[in-house]
Motif scaffolding. Structure first.
Motif, short mmCIF file in Angstrom:
data_model
loop_
_atom_site.label_atom_id
_atom_site.label_comp_id
_atom_site.label_asym_id
_atom_site.label_seq_id
_atom_site.Cartn_x
_atom_site.Cartn_y
_atom_site.Cartn_z
N GLU A 205 -0.96 -2.58 0.31
CA GLU A 205 -1.73 -1.33 0.19
C GLU A 205 -2.26 -0.82 1.51
N ARG A 206 -1.93 -1.46 2.63
CA ARG A 206 -2.54 -1.09 3.90
C ARG A 206 -1.79 0.00 4.65
N VAL A 207 -0.54 0.26 4.30
CA VAL A 207 0.25 1.27 5.02
C VAL A 207 0.67 2.36 4.03
N SER A 208 0.00 3.51 4.14
CA SER A 208 0.32 4.65 3.27
C SER A 208 1.33 5.56 3.96
N TYR A 209 1.95 6.41 3.16
CA TYR A 209 2.90 7.38 3.71
C TYR A 209 2.67 8.75 3.08
N GLY A 210 2.32 9.72 3.89
CA GLY A 210 2.12 11.09 3.40
C GLY A 210 0.72 11.35 2.91
N TRP A 211 0.12 10.39 2.19
CA TRP A 211 -1.24 10.52 1.68
C TRP A 211 -1.76 9.16 1.26
N THR A 212 -3.08 9.02 1.23
CA THR A 212 -3.70 7.76 0.84
C THR A 212 -3.11 7.23 -0.46
N GLY A 213 -2.64 6.00 -0.45
CA GLY A 213 -2.14 5.38 -1.66
C GLY A 213 -0.67 5.60 -1.94
N GLN A 214 -0.04 6.55 -1.26
CA GLN A 214 1.40 6.77 -1.46
C GLN A 214 2.19 5.81 -0.57
N ARG A 215 3.38 5.45 -1.01
CA ARG A 215 4.22 4.52 -0.26
C ARG A 215 5.56 5.18 0.06
N MET A 216 6.25 4.62 1.04
CA MET A 216 7.59 5.10 1.35
C MET A 216 8.54 4.73 0.22
N GLU A 217 9.50 5.60 -0.04
CA GLU A 217 10.55 5.29 -1.00
C GLU A 217 11.47 4.22 -0.41
N ALA A 218 12.07 3.41 -1.29
CA ALA A 218 12.95 2.34 -0.83
C ALA A 218 14.12 2.89 -0.01
#
Length: 386
Positions: A109-122
């Motif tokens: 949960e420490r590295v977001s992408y685009g916005w807080t809580g979002q993750r990179m797609e595989a």
């Protein structure tokens, strides 16, 4: 048994300040040995590096177990002490930003992408490029965020830091190889190639990159390298300059009478190809993280963030309390010389540890249930509704 329990308690306490030996210096050492490459670097307005992303190559012939154990992706941030380092778990010293793409950019949960809580797609592992900005949050659990926008959520008080071009980056090397490829194309290659003009450029740029990093000989060529060259090889100014140069060479060949009719026809086809005929590689378009997800909920987006923060606080409060209370008990026994009390402390420690485990997993279970029944917003939707 007493000694084992005592050792476990001491290790747990010491783990709070645990620092991995395989840190930034170790990663840089591997890269300087040719085993990896710099990817991205982010600087503040004063020119100081705030975030870095590095990549360690996969050796040809590695087993699946070796691949899974490999610390391929490495993300660093400048901590409060001003040191560039990996990000670690608050209480167990677990490295959260070193490992597989899935571990670093999706599971933790420490590295977001685009916005807080979002993750990179595989799929972004195979089409990775440096996001334009990075952000750092120093509150409670330190966090990072990467994205192309100049905001990433209100909790990131540091940033945006801009992605910069630097000569050590593999993307910088690929860009140079692409530009060099236009100058390296000979008239014979151009005339005899059954590929289109872009095919020549791409093959030359990829070959130069493979040679530079020993891809396909010692290391596996990363998919993001192939896709980057595929996507970015057509440069309008260089493309038009190449066509102009080839037209001059063609005229020389015509004057010398060295062209066959078949070659003339093939060259006419290539002349008809314009820059606007290229679409940039046709890569898989970016995926909206909330696609296919129901983002409706009872509590809404803002309240969900509050609930998630409460759950996280509860999860980490238990282990911290176990450490502090047990350390206090041990200190008291040592100072009073009451070593016979160690058995009671051991029993207390085991009970506290069980309670802490419950405190850690119960909020996690509640979070999943809340998402499923629609009380809170799924993580992939947070930020999309703002």
């Amino acid at each position: 048994m007493k000694k084992l329990v005592f050792l476990a308690m001491i290790c747990m306490i010491l783990s709070v300040s645990n620092v991995f030996a395989y840190g930034r210096d170790g990663t840089v050492s591997l890269i300087e040995s040719g085993i990896g490459a710099y990817l991205c670097q982010y600087k503040n307005d004063d020119g100081a590096v705030q975030n870095e992303i590095m990549y360690i190559f996969e050796a040809i012939g590695e087993t699946e177990a070796q691949k899974n154990a490999k610390d391929t992706w490495n993300v660093f941030y400048r901590n409060k002490a001003g040191v560039l380092t990996h990000m670690e778990s608050t209480w167990i010293g677990m490295n959260l930003t070193q490992g597989s793409f899935d571990w670093v950019f999706r599971k933790k949960e420490r590295v977001s992408y685009g916005w807080t809580g979002q993750r990179m797609e595989a799929s972004m592992e195979n089409r990775f490029e440096c996001p334009k900005h990075s952000f750092i949050d120093y509150d409670w659990n330190h966090e990072m965020c990467f994205g192309d926008n100049d905001v990433c959520g209100s909790n990131f008080e540091k940033g945006p830091f801009k992605s910069v071009e630097f000569s050590e980056s593999i993307f910088y090397v690929m860009n140079n190889n692409i530009k060099a490829a236009y100058l390296q194309v000979t008239f014979d290659e151009y005339k005899n190639s059954k590929n289109t003009i872009d095919g020549l450029i791409k093959s030359k740029a990829l070959a130069a990159t493979k040679t530079r990093y020993q891809f396909d000989t010692v290391y596996v060529t990363p998919e993001f390298v192939k896709n980057y060259i595929e996507k970015h090889s057509i440069l309008e100014e260089d493309f038009n300059a190449l066509k102009s140069r080839m037209a001059q060479e063609e005229q020389k060949a015509i004057d010398a009478g060295t062209l066959t009719e078949e070659e003339k026809q093939e060259l006419e086809k290539k002349k008809a190809v314009n820059f606007n005929d290229f679409t940039g590689g046709g890569l898989v378009p970016p995926v909206n993280p909330s696609e296919g997800t129901d983002c409706n909920s009872i509590l809404g987006n803002e309240m969900t963030e509050v609930i998630n923060n409460i759950f996280k606080t509860i999860q980490y409060a238990g282990p911290i309390l176990v450490i502090l209370l047990t350390a206090a008990d041990i200190l008291k026994v040592v100072l009073n010389g009451e070593m016979n009390e160690m058995k009671k402390i051991s029993n207390k420690f085991m009970k506290r540890l069980i309670a802490a485990m419950l405190l850690f997993f119960v909020p996690l279970l509640c979070s999943v249930v809340f998402d499923v029944v629609g009380i809170t917003v799924p993580d992939s939707c947070i930020g999309q509704l703002k």
